[in-house]
Design a protein around this motif. Structure first.
Motif, mmCIF file in Angstrom:
data_model
loop_
_atom_site.group_PDB
_atom_site.id
_atom_site.type_symbol
_atom_site.label_atom_id
_atom_site.label_comp_id
_atom_site.label_asym_id
_atom_site.label_seq_id
_atom_site.Cartn_x
_atom_site.Cartn_y
_atom_site.Cartn_z
ATOM 1 N N CYS A 53 -23.335 20.685 -70.115
ATOM 2 C CA CYS A 53 -23.442 19.814 -68.955
ATOM 3 C C CYS A 53 -22.084 19.151 -68.801
ATOM 4 C CB CYS A 53 -24.525 18.764 -69.205
ATOM 5 S SG CYS A 53 -24.584 17.561 -67.885
ATOM 6 N N LEU A 54 -21.496 19.250 -67.612
ATOM 7 C CA LEU A 54 -20.229 18.557 -67.406
ATOM 8 C C LEU A 54 -20.305 17.697 -66.162
ATOM 9 C CD1 LEU A 54 -18.283 20.096 -65.055
ATOM 10 C CD2 LEU A 54 -18.083 21.739 -66.866
ATOM 11 N N LEU A 55 -19.653 16.564 -66.259
ATOM 12 C CA LEU A 55 -19.586 15.579 -65.175
ATOM 13 C C LEU A 55 -18.122 15.297 -64.899
ATOM 14 C CD1 LEU A 55 -22.185 12.864 -66.204
ATOM 15 C CD2 LEU A 55 -21.895 13.687 -63.898
ATOM 16 N N VAL A 56 -17.684 15.527 -63.664
ATOM 17 C CA VAL A 56 -16.313 15.202 -63.271
ATOM 18 C C VAL A 56 -16.366 14.556 -61.901
ATOM 19 C CG1 VAL A 56 -14.013 16.081 -62.743
ATOM 20 C CG2 VAL A 56 -15.323 17.100 -64.606
ATOM 21 N N ALA A 57 -15.884 13.328 -61.831
ATOM 22 C CA ALA A 57 -15.886 12.557 -60.578
ATOM 23 C C ALA A 57 -17.276 12.551 -59.943
ATOM 24 C CB ALA A 57 -14.843 13.111 -59.605
ATOM 25 N N GLY A 58 -18.302 12.414 -60.781
ATOM 26 C CA GLY A 58 -19.678 12.336 -60.295
ATOM 27 C C GLY A 58 -20.317 13.679 -59.978
ATOM 28 N N GLN A 59 -19.541 14.769 -60.034
ATOM 29 C CA GLN A 59 -20.069 16.110 -59.749
ATOM 30 C C GLN A 59 -20.562 16.745 -61.051
ATOM 31 O OE1 GLN A 59 -20.155 17.417 -56.462
ATOM 32 N NE2 GLN A 59 -19.651 15.275 -56.118
ATOM 33 N N VAL A 60 -21.736 17.390 -60.988
ATOM 34 C CA VAL A 60 -22.379 17.949 -62.178
ATOM 35 C C VAL A 60 -22.367 19.469 -62.138
ATOM 36 C CG1 VAL A 60 -24.554 18.111 -63.454
ATOM 37 C CG2 VAL A 60 -23.941 15.976 -62.315
ATOM 38 N N ARG A 61 -22.081 20.079 -63.292
ATOM 39 C CA ARG A 61 -22.314 21.516 -63.503
ATOM 40 C C ARG A 61 -23.024 21.632 -64.827
ATOM 41 N NH1 ARG A 61 -17.894 25.649 -61.213
ATOM 42 N NH2 ARG A 61 -19.340 27.199 -62.002
ATOM 43 N N GLN A 62 -24.009 22.506 -64.898
ATOM 44 C CA GLN A 62 -24.775 22.615 -66.141
ATOM 45 C C GLN A 62 -25.374 24.002 -66.275
ATOM 46 O OE1 GLN A 62 -27.433 19.340 -65.424
ATOM 47 N NE2 GLN A 62 -28.999 20.635 -64.538
ATOM 48 N N SER A 63 -25.737 24.341 -67.525
ATOM 49 C CA SER A 63 -26.390 25.621 -67.794
ATOM 50 C C SER A 63 -27.303 25.489 -69.001
ATOM 51 C CB SER A 63 -25.345 26.703 -68.068
ATOM 52 O OG SER A 63 -25.981 27.876 -68.560
ATOM 53 N N ASP A 64 -28.544 26.017 -68.856
ATOM 54 C CA ASP A 64 -29.483 26.087 -69.977
ATOM 55 C C ASP A 64 -29.238 27.348 -70.815
ATOM 56 O OD1 ASP A 64 -30.933 23.706 -69.421
ATOM 57 O OD2 ASP A 64 -32.110 24.742 -67.893
ATOM 58 N N ASP A 65 -28.405 28.245 -70.337
ATOM 59 C CA ASP A 65 -28.018 29.464 -71.039
ATOM 60 C C ASP A 65 -29.190 30.178 -71.711
ATOM 61 O OD1 ASP A 65 -26.165 31.432 -71.842
ATOM 62 O OD2 ASP A 65 -25.888 30.470 -73.785
ATOM 63 N N GLY A 66 -30.230 30.427 -70.950
ATOM 64 C CA GLY A 66 -31.365 31.198 -71.466
ATOM 65 C C GLY A 66 -32.488 30.372 -72.066
ATOM 66 N N GLU A 67 -32.274 29.093 -72.315
ATOM 67 C CA GLU A 67 -33.375 28.228 -72.769
ATOM 68 C C GLU A 67 -34.303 28.009 -71.566
ATOM 69 O OE1 GLU A 67 -33.999 27.659 -75.747
ATOM 70 O OE2 GLU A 67 -32.437 26.610 -76.865
ATOM 71 N N ALA A 73 -29.832 21.496 -70.600
ATOM 72 C CA ALA A 73 -28.775 20.808 -69.852
ATOM 73 C C ALA A 73 -29.256 19.502 -69.216
ATOM 74 C CB ALA A 73 -28.203 21.740 -68.781
ATOM 75 N N LEU A 74 -30.438 19.496 -68.650
ATOM 76 C CA LEU A 74 -30.946 18.274 -68.002
ATOM 77 C C LEU A 74 -31.104 17.118 -68.994
ATOM 78 C CD1 LEU A 74 -31.799 16.946 -65.363
ATOM 79 C CD2 LEU A 74 -34.124 17.801 -65.772
ATOM 80 N N PRO A 75 -31.696 17.332 -70.168
ATOM 81 C CA PRO A 75 -31.753 16.232 -71.137
ATOM 82 C C PRO A 75 -30.354 15.742 -71.555
ATOM 83 C CG PRO A 75 -33.251 17.991 -71.795
ATOM 84 C CD PRO A 75 -32.466 18.496 -70.629
ATOM 85 N N MET A 76 -29.381 16.673 -71.654
ATOM 86 C CA MET A 76 -28.015 16.290 -71.994
ATOM 87 C C MET A 76 -27.426 15.438 -70.873
ATOM 88 S SD MET A 76 -27.073 20.053 -73.537
ATOM 89 C CE MET A 76 -25.322 19.938 -73.385
ATOM 90 N N TYR A 110 -31.979 18.820 -77.896
ATOM 91 C CA TYR A 110 -30.752 18.787 -77.093
ATOM 92 C C TYR A 110 -30.332 17.343 -76.772
ATOM 93 C CZ TYR A 110 -30.427 23.817 -76.665
ATOM 94 O OH TYR A 110 -30.258 25.152 -76.952
ATOM 95 N N SER A 111 -31.297 16.467 -76.513
ATOM 96 C CA SER A 111 -30.983 15.051 -76.277
ATOM 97 C C SER A 111 -30.358 14.435 -77.521
ATOM 98 C CB SER A 111 -32.240 14.263 -75.918
ATOM 99 O OG SER A 111 -32.790 14.711 -74.712
ATOM 100 N N GLN A 112 -30.979 14.677 -78.661
ATOM 101 C CA GLN A 112 -30.529 14.085 -79.923
ATOM 102 C C GLN A 112 -29.127 14.580 -80.307
ATOM 103 O OE1 GLN A 112 -33.384 14.724 -83.054
ATOM 104 N NE2 GLN A 112 -32.142 13.670 -84.594
ATOM 105 N N ALA A 113 -28.849 15.861 -80.071
ATOM 106 C CA ALA A 113 -27.542 16.434 -80.428
ATOM 107 C C ALA A 113 -26.406 15.750 -79.672
ATOM 108 C CB ALA A 113 -27.527 17.936 -80.154
ATOM 109 N N ILE A 114 -26.715 15.191 -78.509
ATOM 110 C CA ILE A 114 -25.702 14.499 -77.705
ATOM 111 C C ILE A 114 -25.770 12.979 -77.901
ATOM 112 C CG2 ILE A 114 -24.917 14.058 -75.326
ATOM 113 C CD1 ILE A 114 -24.374 16.923 -76.489
ATOM 114 N N SER A 115 -26.978 12.423 -77.964
ATOM 115 C CA SER A 115 -27.096 10.958 -78.033
ATOM 116 C C SER A 115 -26.665 10.381 -79.374
ATOM 117 C CB SER A 115 -28.511 10.501 -77.694
ATOM 118 O OG SER A 115 -29.430 10.980 -78.649
ATOM 119 N N GLU A 116 -26.950 11.070 -80.487
ATOM 120 C CA GLU A 116 -26.595 10.523 -81.807
ATOM 121 C C GLU A 116 -25.096 10.267 -81.953
ATOM 122 O OE1 GLU A 116 -28.237 12.551 -85.177
ATOM 123 O OE2 GLU A 116 -30.239 11.734 -84.793
#
Length: 193
Positions: A53-67, A73-76, A110-116
């Motif tokens: 999941c990437l955020l640049v100037a408020g614009q989002v791009r994301q991928s679940d890559d098969g999940e 990506a959304l939880p991230m 996925y949330s925990q891997a980013i939030s911790e």
């Protein structure tokens, strides 16, 4: 005020034999983020998923890559938005351990891997970036280069009948540089566009 990371952060979780490698880092463009994701794929060829999941100037791009849709990506993204971050890339590389986690388990992982790791993050303010295009004679090239070296402004030159310079950086610094150049060249630097 939007914030980004002062330094990259990483985490590693093992949940039911699946390994989740999280990474959050500052980026300045979507292209930079996508190149980092591609490099990650190459450095982890055995991984089942490389979600981002990437955020640049408020614009989002994301991928679940098969999940399953919405479990990676959304939880991230929600974690990044909750921390009010921008100009940031979050990635999680998953090595599948053979035991399915279910949608709820994936969202938590996925949330925990980013939030911790973000709990220990040093955050810095995102500086707005601007652009300035100038036209000047070749005789002033070394003066321009010298002035740019004194700042953290990026310079791209295009050699035509005159030099066309594209400067990128904080708007206030760009304006100060422009005024200094106009004074030093007695007005012989022209703003384009």
């Amino acid at each position: 005020m939007t914030k980004t990371l002062a330094a990259p952060l990483e985490s590693e979780l093992i949940i039911k034999k699946s390994r989740f490698l999280g990474r959050i880092e500052a980026i300045t463009s979507q292209q930079e983020g996508l190149l980092k994701v591609e490099a990650l794929r190459k450095s982890h060829p055995e991984a089942r998923h490389v979600c981002y999941c990437l955020l640049v100037a408020g614009q989002v791009r994301q991928s679940d890559d098969g999940e399953p849709s919405g479990t990676a990506a959304l939880p991230m993204l929600r974690v990044l938005q909750h921390k009010q971050l921008d100009n940031v890339l979050a990635t999680v590389v998953r090595y599948f351990g053979g035991i399915k986690l279910g949608a709820g388990g994936l969202v938590r992982a996925y949330s925990q891997a980013i939030s911790e790791p973000l709990n220990q993050a040093e955050l810095i303010e995102v500086k707005q970036q601007g652009e300035l295009s100038l036209k000047l004679d070749y005789e002033f090239q070394s003066l321009l280069r010298h002035q740019v070296e004194q700042t953290d402004i990026e310079l791209t030159l295009d050699y035509q009948q005159q030099i066309h310079a594209l400067l990128q950086g904080e708007p206030e610094k760009l304006e100060t540089l422009y005024l200094n150049l106009r004074e030093a060249t007695r007005g012989q630097v022209e703003r384009l566009g």
